[in-house]
Scaffold this motif. Structure first.
Motif, short mmCIF file in Angstrom:
data_model
loop_
_atom_site.label_atom_id
_atom_site.label_comp_id
_atom_site.label_asym_id
_atom_site.label_seq_id
_atom_site.Cartn_x
_atom_site.Cartn_y
_atom_site.Cartn_z
N PHE A 111 0.83 -1.21 0.00
CA PHE A 111 0.00 0.00 0.00
C PHE A 111 0.87 1.26 0.00
CE2 PHE A 111 -3.46 -2.73 1.91
CZ PHE A 111 -4.33 -2.60 0.84
N THR A 112 1.97 1.23 0.74
CA THR A 112 2.85 2.39 0.82
C THR A 112 3.54 2.66 -0.51
OG1 THR A 112 3.24 1.98 3.18
CG2 THR A 112 4.81 3.42 2.06
N PHE A 113 4.00 1.61 -1.18
CA PHE A 113 4.63 1.79 -2.49
C PHE A 113 3.62 2.35 -3.50
CE2 PHE A 113 8.14 -0.95 -1.07
CZ PHE A 113 9.21 -0.31 -1.67
N LEU A 114 2.40 1.84 -3.46
CA LEU A 114 1.35 2.37 -4.35
C LEU A 114 1.11 3.84 -4.07
CD1 LEU A 114 -0.98 1.98 -6.40
CD2 LEU A 114 -2.44 1.36 -4.46
N GLN B 100 1.53 9.47 -5.47
CA GLN B 100 1.73 10.82 -4.96
C GLN B 100 2.79 11.57 -5.76
OE1 GLN B 100 1.11 11.62 -0.75
NE2 GLN B 100 3.17 12.48 -0.68
N ALA B 101 3.78 10.87 -6.26
CA ALA B 101 4.79 11.52 -7.09
C ALA B 101 4.15 12.13 -8.34
CB ALA B 101 5.88 10.51 -7.49
N TRP B 102 3.21 11.38 -8.94
CA TRP B 102 2.50 11.89 -10.12
C TRP B 102 1.56 13.02 -9.74
CZ3 TRP B 102 3.71 11.47 -14.96
CH2 TRP B 102 4.48 10.40 -15.37
N VAL C 79 2.36 5.17 11.90
CA VAL C 79 2.62 6.22 10.91
C VAL C 79 4.11 6.43 10.62
CG1 VAL C 79 2.39 8.70 10.45
CG2 VAL C 79 0.44 7.40 11.34
N PRO C 80 5.00 6.51 11.63
CA PRO C 80 6.41 6.75 11.30
C PRO C 80 7.01 5.71 10.36
CG PRO C 80 6.02 7.11 13.63
CD PRO C 80 4.77 6.50 13.08
N TYR C 81 6.64 4.43 10.55
CA TYR C 81 7.14 3.39 9.65
C TYR C 81 6.61 3.59 8.24
CZ TYR C 81 8.64 0.77 13.82
OH TYR C 81 9.24 0.39 14.98
N VAL C 82 5.32 3.88 8.14
CA VAL C 82 4.70 4.08 6.81
C VAL C 82 5.35 5.27 6.10
CG1 VAL C 82 2.57 4.68 5.58
CG2 VAL C 82 2.49 3.06 7.49
N LYS C 83 5.51 6.37 6.82
CA LYS C 83 6.05 7.59 6.20
C LYS C 83 7.53 7.46 5.87
CE LYS C 83 2.38 9.98 5.79
NZ LYS C 83 1.91 10.35 4.45
N THR C 84 8.27 6.69 6.66
CA THR C 84 9.68 6.48 6.33
C THR C 84 9.81 5.64 5.07
OG1 THR C 84 10.36 6.66 8.65
CG2 THR C 84 11.87 5.55 7.15
N LEU C 85 9.07 4.54 5.00
CA LEU C 85 9.08 3.73 3.77
C LEU C 85 8.55 4.56 2.60
CD1 LEU C 85 9.54 1.06 2.35
CD2 LEU C 85 7.23 0.35 3.05
N GLY C 86 7.58 5.43 2.89
CA GLY C 86 6.99 6.26 1.84
C GLY C 86 7.97 7.24 1.22
N GLN C 87 9.15 7.38 1.83
CA GLN C 87 10.15 8.27 1.23
C GLN C 87 10.71 7.73 -0.07
OE1 GLN C 87 12.72 8.70 4.66
NE2 GLN C 87 11.91 10.72 5.12
#
Length: 291
Positions: free
Chosen positions: A6-9, A14-16, A244-252
């Motif tokens: 889900f985070t990669f998706l 979000q980049a687009w 959230v911190p794990y999701v947002k860190t991977l989301g980088q």
């Protein structure tokens, strides 16, 4: 490990979305660009919610006072965060503007531990801090050793608003006594609907010309909304499953997607120093996935 997918998706979409908003910022004001993120996303979120209940029946959501406080707070805070992101686009090039706002990962970690009962492992903290360092390197202007104070403050304000949005979204989701996909879908729909109503109402009262301008660029507005919906679906789902911190860190990893979009779609140059930032993002991603 569904939260990873889900985070990669979310990061890819979000980049687009950021790229489309960056283009819209040349012809629309901050409010118009912000509304473009939500305008067509709310009907998409509603269609997804209905389809989910058809596929997997479940009870309807019951919202408590706390649920509504988190939902309304998240909706307002995300509007503010998005507006600040658009202001960043106007100050720096696309990649740096998006990079500055991604410092929300360490901010959400500190806020989560202090106020929301979030707990991180040692590996998790290492990943969050390394990811924060990557964002700092990415945000440094090329050929300079200092960041513009105005840009730094805007970036910190933007990342703090995004961090609070994410933390409140997770709290709203956890407050619903429903299976994972249904509570994430309800939060997604309610938050986006509130944002659409608030921004559209404001423009109808104060700035109808911006709405007319949006109608003249329907393709870009629709693409922004679609990318935003897919991104929000990914974020909301991931944050319903993981801290959230794990999701947002991977989301980088969004930084990597952002650079690809920036180079191939927006035709902007990528600085050599960004390679180091990408390596650090990769290390941070591995650490939070293995925490």
């Amino acid at each position: 490990m569904s939260w990873v997918l889900f985070t990669f998706l979310a990061a890819f979409s979000q980049a687009w979305r950021n790229a489309f908003q960056s283009q819209l910022s040349h012809s629309l004001n901050v409010t118009g660009v912000t509304l473009a993120r939500f305008l067509w996303a709310s009907p998409l979120a509603f269609i997804y919610l209905i389809a989910l209940y058809q596929w997997q029946p479940a009870p309807l959501a019951t919202f408590t006072t706390h649920s509504w406080l988190f939902l309304v707070g998240a909706a307002i805070m995300q509007i503010i965060a998005t507006a600040l992101m658009v202001v960043l686009f106007k100050q720096k090039n696309f990649a740096i503007g998006a990079g500055l706002a991604k410092s929300e990962a360490p901010v959400s970690a500190f806020l989560g531990v202090l106020f929301f009962g979030t707990s991180l492992t040692l590996l998790g903290w290492a990943g969050v801090l390394i990811g924060g360092l990557a964002v700092l390197i990415l945000s440094l202007p090329q050929g300079e050793r200092r960041i513009s104070l105005n840009t730094a403050l805007l970036g910190l304000a933007c990342s703090t608003c995004f961090a609070l949005t994410s933390l409140w979204i997770r709290e709203a989701s956890l407050s619903l006594s429903l299976p994972f996909p249904h509570r994430a879908a309800w939060v997604l729909f309610i938050v986006i609907l509130l944002q659409t109503l608030m921004l559209t109402g404001y423009l109808l009262l104060k700035d109808r010309n911006t709405l007319r301008q949006m109608l003249r660029a329907p393709k870009l507005v629709i693409m922004t909304s679609i990318a935003s919906f897919i991104g929000s679906f990914g974020w909301f789902s991931a944050m319903s499953l993981q801290a959230v911190p794990y999701v947002k860190t991977l989301g980088q990893v969004e930084i990597f997607f952002t650079m690809l979009v920036s180079y191939f779609y927006l035709k902007q140059r990528i600085a050599k120093k960004d390679i180091l930032a990408l390596i650090l993002v990769g290390i941070a991603a591995v650490l939070v996935m293995w925490h």
